[in-house]
Design an enzyme around this catalytic site. Structure first.
Site, mmCIF file in Angstrom:
data_model
loop_
_atom_site.group_PDB
_atom_site.id
_atom_site.type_symbol
_atom_site.label_atom_id
_atom_site.label_comp_id
_atom_site.label_asym_id
_atom_site.label_seq_id
_atom_site.Cartn_x
_atom_site.Cartn_y
_atom_site.Cartn_z
ATOM 1 N N HIS A 78 -9.492 1.176 5.027
ATOM 2 C CA HIS A 78 -8.214 1.346 5.733
ATOM 3 C C HIS A 78 -8.437 2.292 6.917
ATOM 4 O O HIS A 78 -9.227 3.232 6.830
ATOM 5 C CB HIS A 78 -7.158 1.913 4.783
ATOM 6 C CG HIS A 78 -5.776 1.860 5.358
ATOM 7 N ND1 HIS A 78 -5.339 2.770 6.289
ATOM 8 C CD2 HIS A 78 -4.751 0.985 5.164
ATOM 9 C CE1 HIS A 78 -4.095 2.463 6.631
ATOM 10 N NE2 HIS A 78 -3.715 1.384 5.963
ATOM 11 N N SER A 117 3.643 -2.141 10.171
ATOM 12 C CA SER A 117 5.095 -2.185 10.394
ATOM 13 C C SER A 117 5.727 -3.523 10.010
ATOM 14 O O SER A 117 6.676 -3.970 10.655
ATOM 15 C CB SER A 117 5.433 -1.830 11.849
ATOM 16 O OG SER A 117 5.037 -0.495 12.128
ATOM 17 N N GLU A 119 -6.798 4.656 7.971
ATOM 18 C CA GLU A 119 -6.557 6.070 7.651
ATOM 19 C C GLU A 119 -7.774 6.686 6.971
ATOM 20 O O GLU A 119 -8.069 7.873 7.152
ATOM 21 C CB GLU A 119 -5.290 6.196 6.792
ATOM 22 C CG GLU A 119 -4.047 5.927 7.642
ATOM 23 C CD GLU A 119 -2.851 5.385 6.897
ATOM 24 O OE1 GLU A 119 -2.844 5.408 5.652
ATOM 25 O OE2 GLU A 119 -1.924 4.907 7.577
ATOM 26 N N ASN A 177 0.867 -1.173 0.000
ATOM 27 C CA ASN A 177 0.000 0.000 0.000
ATOM 28 C C ASN A 177 0.907 1.226 0.000
ATOM 29 O O ASN A 177 1.532 1.529 1.008
ATOM 30 C CB ASN A 177 -0.896 -0.027 1.249
ATOM 31 C CG ASN A 177 -1.734 1.225 1.401
ATOM 32 O OD1 ASN A 177 -1.780 2.069 0.498
ATOM 33 N ND2 ASN A 177 -2.392 1.360 2.537
ATOM 34 N N TRP A 178 0.984 1.880 -1.145
ATOM 35 C CA TRP A 178 1.874 3.044 -1.262
ATOM 36 C C TRP A 178 1.292 4.294 -0.596
ATOM 37 O O TRP A 178 1.977 5.310 -0.491
ATOM 38 C CB TRP A 178 2.188 3.328 -2.737
ATOM 39 C CG TRP A 178 3.302 2.476 -3.291
ATOM 40 C CD1 TRP A 178 3.760 1.296 -2.779
ATOM 41 C CD2 TRP A 178 4.104 2.747 -4.456
ATOM 42 N NE1 TRP A 178 4.788 0.823 -3.560
ATOM 43 C CE2 TRP A 178 5.026 1.687 -4.594
ATOM 44 C CE3 TRP A 178 4.121 3.773 -5.405
ATOM 45 C CZ2 TRP A 178 5.960 1.629 -5.627
ATOM 46 C CZ3 TRP A 178 5.048 3.716 -6.441
ATOM 47 C CH2 TRP A 178 5.960 2.653 -6.545
ATOM 48 N N LYS A 179 0.015 4.229 -0.200
ATOM 49 C CA LYS A 179 -0.643 5.388 0.415
ATOM 50 C C LYS A 179 -0.447 6.624 -0.492
ATOM 51 O O LYS A 179 -0.479 6.480 -1.709
ATOM 52 C CB LYS A 179 -0.131 5.598 1.842
ATOM 53 C CG LYS A 179 -0.241 4.297 2.660
ATOM 54 C CD LYS A 179 -0.015 4.468 4.130
ATOM 55 C CE LYS A 179 -0.180 3.116 4.824
ATOM 56 N NZ LYS A 179 -0.070 3.204 6.271
ATOM 57 N N GLY A 231 2.748 2.312 10.752
ATOM 58 C CA GLY A 231 3.680 3.425 10.607
ATOM 59 C C GLY A 231 4.431 3.777 11.876
ATOM 60 O O GLY A 231 5.077 4.823 11.949
ATOM 61 N N GLU A 256 -5.102 -4.892 10.613
ATOM 62 C CA GLU A 256 -4.064 -3.879 10.794
ATOM 63 C C GLU A 256 -4.330 -3.118 12.096
ATOM 64 O O GLU A 256 -5.115 -2.147 12.106
ATOM 65 C CB GLU A 256 -4.083 -2.890 9.625
ATOM 66 C CG GLU A 256 -3.811 -3.526 8.279
ATOM 67 C CD GLU A 256 -3.291 -2.508 7.278
ATOM 68 O OE1 GLU A 256 -2.190 -2.710 6.768
ATOM 69 O OE2 GLU A 256 -3.979 -1.497 7.041
ATOM 70 N N GLY A 272 2.940 -1.240 4.206
ATOM 71 C CA GLY A 272 2.957 0.172 3.861
ATOM 72 C C GLY A 272 4.342 0.621 3.453
ATOM 73 O O GLY A 272 4.807 0.395 2.343
ATOM 74 N N GLY A 273 5.048 1.245 4.382
ATOM 75 C CA GLY A 273 6.340 1.865 4.086
ATOM 76 C C GLY A 273 7.328 0.950 3.380
ATOM 77 O O GLY A 273 8.048 1.386 2.470
#
Ligand code: 13P
Length: 249
Positions: free
Chosen positions: A93, A209, A95, A9-11, A169, A163, A230-231
């Site tokens: 998600h 994470s 977010e 997920n590149w957000k 994050g 999640e 994610g990251g």
């Protein structure tokens, strides 16, 4: 029986120039033993889909509107994502639940729209730290699952991502015991609702994470069918070792 899935997920990250990471992932994994999915910002879906056309890597989106078309400025319909080359979409998600006040009923409507358009829906669930500290994790997750997943869910078109909000994050990862407890709970609840065949076929991803150095321990947990990353999905250097850990699990 469930094929493993490494999803990124590149957000709100990435420009056209960053699509060279896809080339590097494809080169590192010419014949992946797991499904590979990168959920990109909407601006990158079409060029990315063209770029991966000859590879197993699939491109997804990060949200869709629940309506098929209409006066919804700034939103994107599931059918438009499909038209651009997406094959999946992340829904609910945390977010989006936090930034856009999406509740589980909306997530469910979006999942139905995604399924109708032919997209796989990756439906996200997760408790906050306050909810975990208060001992309400399973209650919160169970309620989100019941209300977010449509009756039409199947193993082919529905993926669930657990999640924990406090692990996203933050570099703080849930323990394998915490992951095992929630994934076992989710599996049992899916089987109770959909029966053994469908409830046993829906893939359960862990997210929060996930990094190259912790992926193997997470993938060893029963009922973890992959990860939503994610990251560490932003670069091939980080994502490829996670894929390799999943393939080896
Ligand atoms: P991080 O891997 O950056 O913690 O993000 C997880 C996530 O939210 C994936 O959807």
């Amino acid at each position: 029986m469930r094929r493993k899935l490494a999803a990124g997920n590149w957000k709100m990250n990435g420009r056209l120039a960053d699509l060279d990471q896809l080339d590097r992932i494809m080169a590192a994994c010419p014949a992946p033993a797991a499904d590979l999915l990168l959920c990109l910002p909407a601006t990158l879906i079409h060029p990315a889909a063209a770029r991966v056309a000859d590879h197993a890597l699939r491109i997804g989106a990060q949200d869709c509107h629940q309506a098929g078309a209409g006066a919804h400025t700034g939103d994107i319909a599931a059918g438009q994502l499909m038209d651009a080359g997406a094959s999946a979409v992340i829904l609910g998600h945390s977010e989006r639940r936090a930034d856009h006040q999406e509740d589980s009923a909306t997530v469910r409507a979006k999942a139905e729209a995604a399924q109708a358009a032919g997209l796989i829906g990756v439906i996200c669930l997760g408790e906050t730290l306050a909810e975990r500290d208060a001992g309400h994790t399973l209650e919160v997750i169970g309620a989100q699952l019941d209300a977010s997943v449509p009756d039409s869910a199947t193993g082919a078109v529905t993926v669930i991502a657990y999640e924990p909000v406090w692990a996203i994050g933050t570099g703080r990862i849930a323990t394998t015991e915490q992951i095992a407890e929630v994934h076992g709970f989710l599996r049992a609840r899916l089987i109770a609702r959909f029966g053994a065949a469908t409830g046993g076929a829906i893939r359960l991803l862990y997210g929060g994470s996930v990094k190259p150095d912790n992926a193997a321990q997470i993938f060893a947990v029963t009922d973890v069918d992959g990860a939503l990353v994610g990251g560490a999905s932003l670069t091939a250097d980080d994502f490829c070792p996670i894929i390799a850990a999943l393939e080896a699990s």
